[in-house]
Design an enzyme around this catalytic site. Structure first.
Site, short mmCIF file in Angstrom:
data_model
loop_
_atom_site.label_atom_id
_atom_site.label_comp_id
_atom_site.label_asym_id
_atom_site.label_seq_id
_atom_site.Cartn_x
_atom_site.Cartn_y
_atom_site.Cartn_z
N LYS A 38 0.85 -1.20 0.00
CA LYS A 38 0.00 0.00 0.00
C LYS A 38 0.88 1.25 0.00
CE LYS A 38 -0.24 -0.22 5.07
NZ LYS A 38 -1.04 -0.71 6.20
N ARG A 136 -10.05 0.15 15.36
CA ARG A 136 -9.95 0.95 14.16
C ARG A 136 -10.95 0.45 13.12
NH1 ARG A 136 -4.22 1.39 11.00
NH2 ARG A 136 -4.80 -0.74 10.42
N TYR A 264 13.31 31.78 3.99
CA TYR A 264 12.06 32.48 4.27
C TYR A 264 11.95 32.87 5.74
CZ TYR A 264 10.14 31.22 -0.31
OH TYR A 264 9.90 31.10 -1.65
N MET A 313 9.44 24.99 -0.28
CA MET A 313 8.66 24.01 -1.03
C MET A 313 9.56 23.08 -1.84
SD MET A 313 5.54 24.59 -3.73
CE MET A 313 4.64 25.65 -2.59
#
Ligand code: PLP
Length: 368
Positions: A38, A136, A264, A313
């Site tokens: 998965k 779950r 940043y 990013m």
């Protein structure tokens, strides 16, 4: 192997084979092995991994969602594929691609049986999941009479397996709880099997279950993280080999004087002359902001270069003040050393999250 010239995840299939052989060495002969592929095979290339495993000693595959199973079928996988968390909206696609649903509630079981009758399917393989403490997904023990009422009259489906999932198989402080789960699973399956027409496979263990609870291997085990080289313990990590290595390169080097900032929001300030390397990998690639500001690091020519300032990013900046290196040099984020577990720990997370969060933008390169 050639040096990286861009950001790549290098995938070592020999290591994958080694890991499977190691995990299988823990099993009794005849115990089946389900490969969990998965989430892009935990961030690796699922089609390549599954095609490779088709020809190894793997009996079953599992994915989380129907779309992931379809991608495997389209890549030529013919072995059975269990879909762990199918949604009713995807049942038609699931049947069309011969994928096998995990049915975990009376609602989803009756919906699937109705569809199987409607399509006149013959003994279509389904899997029943029981909740034994994870809380779950799964039936409870009390659902057994209703499950049998739904299953007895139909020839359209057959129960291929009955399974459950351990909540804390990697945590030996929770041994008592895990043993309770195993005990409950035994009770449930012996009740159920008395009245079922088929003889389903029973399975409960994930990777840490394989390693820590040999008494709970039953007919099959399910491994994800272990195949990819992580054993959730220092001891087991020594026997496993991480299959993925995340590499990048130095795009540019800046020599900055004291009292400048980097990146940043000016999150890093130099209090002395500092040399900074800019690397082409950022939070859009799966290196989240939590790794910024000195937590995560890159490895350049064998030395650790801490990430300075905020993760951008598409880029990070690392401190290479005391590391001899130049633009174009190869950089390791994680792999065999340091491992994804070590890297993930710098930001208080785990290998699973780091690996599955690597974005599809990163090129996957298979080492043959
Ligand atoms: C993901 C998953 C696994 C694999 O767990 P690992 O710890 O990666 O081996 C096994 N079983 C189920 C039900 C899962 O969801």
């Amino acid at each position: 192997m050639p040096k990286a010239q861009e950001t790549i995840l290098e995938i070592d299939l020999k290591a994958l084979q080694h890991n499977i052989n190691y995990l299988k060495s823990k099993l009794k002969p005849g115990t089946k092995f389900l490969a969990v592929v998965k989430a892009f095979a935990y961030g690796n290339k699922p089609e390549a991994i599954a095609s490779f495993l088709e020809h190894l000693n793997v009996d079953y595959f599992a994915v989380a969602y129907t779309s992931e199973g379809i991608a495997l079928r389209q890549a030529g996988v013919t072995k059975p594929i269990l879909v762990l968390h199918p949604q009713t909206v995807s049942f038609s696609d699931l049947i069309e691609h011969k994928l096998e649903p995990n049915l975990y509630s009376l609602k989803i079981l009756s919906e699937f049986i109705a569809l199987a009758e409607n399509r006149q399917l013959n003994k279509y393989p389904i899997h029943l999941k029981f909740n034994t403490g994870l809380n779950r997904l799964g039936f409870s023990k009390n659902d057994i009479p209703n499950i049998l009422t739904l299953l007895s009259p139909t020839q359209n489906v057959t129960v291929a397996s009955v399974f459950s999932h351990l909540a804390a198989s990697e945590d030996l402080n929770e041994r008592e709880f895990s043993e309770q789960q195993i005990g409950l699973f035994k009770t449930i399956t012996s009740d159920l099997l008395k009245s079922l027409k088929s003889t389903p496979l029973l399975h409960m263990c994930n990777t840490s279950g394989i390693l820590n609870y040999p008494e709970a291997h039953f007919d099959m085990v399910r491994s994800g993280i272990g195949m990819y080289g992580y054993g959730n313990s220092e001891k087991e990590n020594k026997s496993l080999i991480p299959i993925g290595t995340l590499k990048t390169v130095i795009s540019q080097i800046h020599h900055i004087p004291k009292n400048e900032s980097v990146g940043y929001n000016r999150a890093f300030k130099s209090n002395t002359a500092t040399t900074i390397a800019t690397l082409p990998i950022g939070h859009a690639d799966g290196i989240g902001r939590q790794y910024g500001n000195g937590k995560g690091f890159a490895t350049i020519n064998g030395q650790r270069a801490p990430i300075v300032g905020n993760v951008c990013m598409d880029m990070i900046m690392v401190d290479i003040t005391n590391i001899p290196c130049q633009e174009g040099d190869e950089v390791i984020l994680f792999g065999k050393n340091p491992t994804a577990e070590t890297f993930a720990a710098t930001a208080n997370t785990i290998s699973y999250e780091l690996l599955t969060g690597l974005s599809q933008r990163i090129k996957r390169v298979i080492l043959k």
